[in-house]
Design a protein around this motif. Structure first.
Motif, PDB file in Angstrom:
ATOM      1  N   ALA A 164     113.150  46.351 180.102  1.00  0.00           N
ATOM      2  CA  ALA A 164     112.226  45.420 179.442  1.00  0.00           C
ATOM      3  C   ALA A 164     112.671  45.169 178.005  1.00  0.00           C
ATOM      4  O   ALA A 164     113.026  46.095 177.287  1.00  0.00           O
ATOM      5  N   VAL A 179     109.551  42.853 181.840  1.00  0.00           N
ATOM      6  CA  VAL A 179     109.182  44.166 182.378  1.00  0.00           C
ATOM      7  C   VAL A 179     110.482  44.856 182.796  1.00  0.00           C
ATOM      8  O   VAL A 179     111.534  44.230 182.862  1.00  0.00           O
ATOM      9  N   ASN A 180     110.406  46.135 183.088  1.00  0.00           N
ATOM     10  CA  ASN A 180     111.560  46.839 183.645  1.00  0.00           C
ATOM     11  C   ASN A 180     111.758  46.353 185.076  1.00  0.00           C
ATOM     12  O   ASN A 180     110.797  46.287 185.847  1.00  0.00           O
ATOM     13  N   TYR A 181     112.993  46.024 185.413  1.00  0.00           N
ATOM     14  CA  TYR A 181     113.285  45.394 186.699  1.00  0.00           C
ATOM     15  C   TYR A 181     114.384  46.180 187.400  1.00  0.00           C
ATOM     16  O   TYR A 181     115.315  46.664 186.754  1.00  0.00           O
ATOM     17  N   VAL A 196     109.500  46.357 189.973  1.00  0.00           N
ATOM     18  CA  VAL A 196     109.215  46.242 188.544  1.00  0.00           C
ATOM     19  C   VAL A 196     108.372  47.435 188.122  1.00  0.00           C
ATOM     20  O   VAL A 196     107.551  47.928 188.897  1.00  0.00           O
ATOM     21  N   TRP A 197     108.648  47.927 186.922  1.00  0.00           N
ATOM     22  CA  TRP A 197     107.896  49.036 186.360  1.00  0.00           C
ATOM     23  C   TRP A 197     107.202  48.532 185.114  1.00  0.00           C
ATOM     24  O   TRP A 197     107.845  48.103 184.155  1.00  0.00           O
ATOM     25  N   LEU A 198     105.875  48.576 185.144  1.00  0.00           N
ATOM     26  CA  LEU A 198     105.083  48.159 183.995  1.00  0.00           C
ATOM     27  C   LEU A 198     105.090  49.268 182.953  1.00  0.00           C
ATOM     28  O   LEU A 198     105.361  50.426 183.264  1.00  0.00           O
ATOM     29  N   ARG A 238      98.481  49.500 186.365  1.00  0.00           N
ATOM     30  CA  ARG A 238      98.104  48.096 186.444  1.00  0.00           C
ATOM     31  C   ARG A 238      96.895  47.807 185.573  1.00  0.00           C
ATOM     32  O   ARG A 238      96.357  46.709 185.605  1.00  0.00           O
ATOM     33  N   ASP A 256     100.213  43.094 180.764  1.00  0.00           N
ATOM     34  CA  ASP A 256     101.439  43.349 181.529  1.00  0.00           C
ATOM     35  C   ASP A 256     101.486  42.489 182.782  1.00  0.00           C
ATOM     36  O   ASP A 256     102.510  41.900 183.114  1.00  0.00           O
ATOM     37  N   THR A 270     102.052  38.817 181.916  1.00  0.00           N
ATOM     38  CA  THR A 270     103.450  38.617 181.538  1.00  0.00           C
ATOM     39  C   THR A 270     104.328  38.550 182.778  1.00  0.00           C
ATOM     40  O   THR A 270     105.205  37.694 182.891  1.00  0.00           O
ATOM     41  N   LEU A 271     104.089  39.446 183.714  1.00  0.00           N
ATOM     42  CA  LEU A 271     104.848  39.459 184.964  1.00  0.00           C
ATOM     43  C   LEU A 271     104.625  38.160 185.746  1.00  0.00           C
ATOM     44  O   LEU A 271     105.583  37.512 186.182  1.00  0.00           O
TER      45      LEU A 271
END
Length: 134
Positions: A12, A37-39, A57-59, A91, A96, A99-100
């Motif tokens: 991210a 986000v982390n992908y 994806v990691w929030l 979540r 977040d 944004t995703l």
């Protein structure tokens, strides 16, 4: 709840993107925009929509590329083209998730489904070796 092994390919806030190839990461490209986000992906799974591992994806806080993460999904980003993304992390932050969702053009019909939907879909596309018993 079942847990899955994932690998972060794109941190991210960065533009440098890597890709999982078999047993490791390789440079892919520098993106025009940083990742919101982390992908990454879930090795050992296969998404028929794009012929590659399932995207994840990691929030939350940035995670370094190459980091392995073992966790239970918290949701599924469902896309009309079938190239769904499994969501991990809290979540609770509406920012977040917004944004995703904003990362995908409206014609892809992005919507967030719950953790149960994520598990059901993963069971259809996973090699049993990708699953980590809990």
């Amino acid at each position: 709840m079942k847990v899955w092994r994932g690998v972060v390919e794109w941190t991210a806030g960065t533009r440098e993107r890597l890709v999982w190839r078999g047993a490791g990461l390789e440079p892919l490209r520098t993106e025009a925009r940083p990742a919101p986000v982390n992908y990454g992906c879930l090795p050992g799974t296969f998404n028929p929509a794009d012929g590659a591992e399932v995207d994840a994806v990691w929030l939350g806080a940035p995670r370094p590329a190459g980091q392995e993460v073992v966790a239970a999904p918290t949701g599924l980003l469902h896309l009309t083209d079938g190239d769904h993304k499994v969501i991990f992390g809290e979540r609770g932050s509406a920012a977040d998730l917004q944004t995703l969702l904003a990362w995908f053009p409206p014609d892809r019909g992005a919507q967030v489904l719950d953790a149960g939907e994520a598990q059901t879909w993963l069971a259809q596309v996973a090699d049993p070796a990708a699953l980590t018993a809990r």
